[in-house]
Scaffold this motif. Structure first.
Motif, short mmCIF file in Angstrom:
data_model
loop_
_atom_site.label_atom_id
_atom_site.label_comp_id
_atom_site.label_asym_id
_atom_site.label_seq_id
_atom_site.Cartn_x
_atom_site.Cartn_y
_atom_site.Cartn_z
N ASP A 93 0.83 -1.21 0.00
CA ASP A 93 0.00 0.00 0.00
C ASP A 93 0.86 1.26 0.00
N ALA A 94 1.96 1.25 0.75
CA ALA A 94 2.84 2.42 0.78
C ALA A 94 3.48 2.65 -0.58
N GLU B 242 2.30 1.66 -3.47
CA GLU B 242 1.23 2.06 -4.38
C GLU B 242 0.85 3.53 -4.19
N ASP B 243 0.79 3.97 -2.93
CA ASP B 243 0.48 5.38 -2.67
C ASP B 243 1.56 6.29 -3.24
N ASN C 90 1.08 6.39 -7.02
CA ASN C 90 -0.06 7.23 -7.38
C ASN C 90 0.25 8.71 -7.21
N GLU C 91 0.97 9.06 -6.15
CA GLU C 91 1.34 10.46 -5.93
C GLU C 91 2.27 10.96 -7.05
#
Length: 146
Positions: free
Chosen positions: A87-88, A90-91, A94-95
């Motif tokens: 998740d980290a 992926e975030d 995305n950023e």
């Protein structure tokens, strides 16, 4: 029946005690074939199941179950930790995409301004053919990669 009594007399008291202890601890493996069918009989089912498994079999089954539960808990914790890392990442990805999209939009706005400037700077008495791509527009296109 007389054969069983003769066999018991042959074994003697010590032999029967040893056989009972052996069956109690190790179980009677031949009964394993009957216990799935007799397990639901109210009085005899659980007794035959315990007799077939023996104390060692019950302890092994309990140990397997506890080890499997411990392993499943460890695997669940590992999945949670791994999912947090995923998740980290992926975030972050995305950023980065959002930041690139914002930069891209700025470059497109600059291109549109360059086109508008070229149209406003044109004079009506110039050559019959305008250049295919004016210099300001060309430079703005280079910034966005087109």
């Amino acid at each position: 029946m007389p054969t069983l009594f003769a066999f018991a007399r042959l074994l003697g008291l010590q032999g029967m005690v040893i056989a009972a202890v052996l069956v109690f601890y190790e179980g009677a493996p031949g009964l394993n074939y009957l216990t799935p069918h007799l397990r639901f009989v109210p009085a005899a089912g659980p007794l035959l199941d315990d007799l077939a498994q023996g104390r060692v079999g019950r302890a092994a089954r309990t140990a397997k179950l506890s080890e499997r539960l411990a392993w499943q808990e460890k695997e669940r914790r590992w999945q949670i930790a791994t999912q947090a890392k995923v998740d980290a990442i992926e975030d972050g990805w995305n950023e980065e995409r959002r930041r690139q999209a914002a930069n891209h939009m700025d470059a497109i706005a600059e291109l549109e301004r360059a086109i508008a400037d070229e149209k406003s700077n044109r004079s009506g008495g110039g050559p019959a053919c305008d250049p295919a791509l004016p210099r300001g527009v060309s430079r703005a296109l280079d910034k966005i990669g087109r």
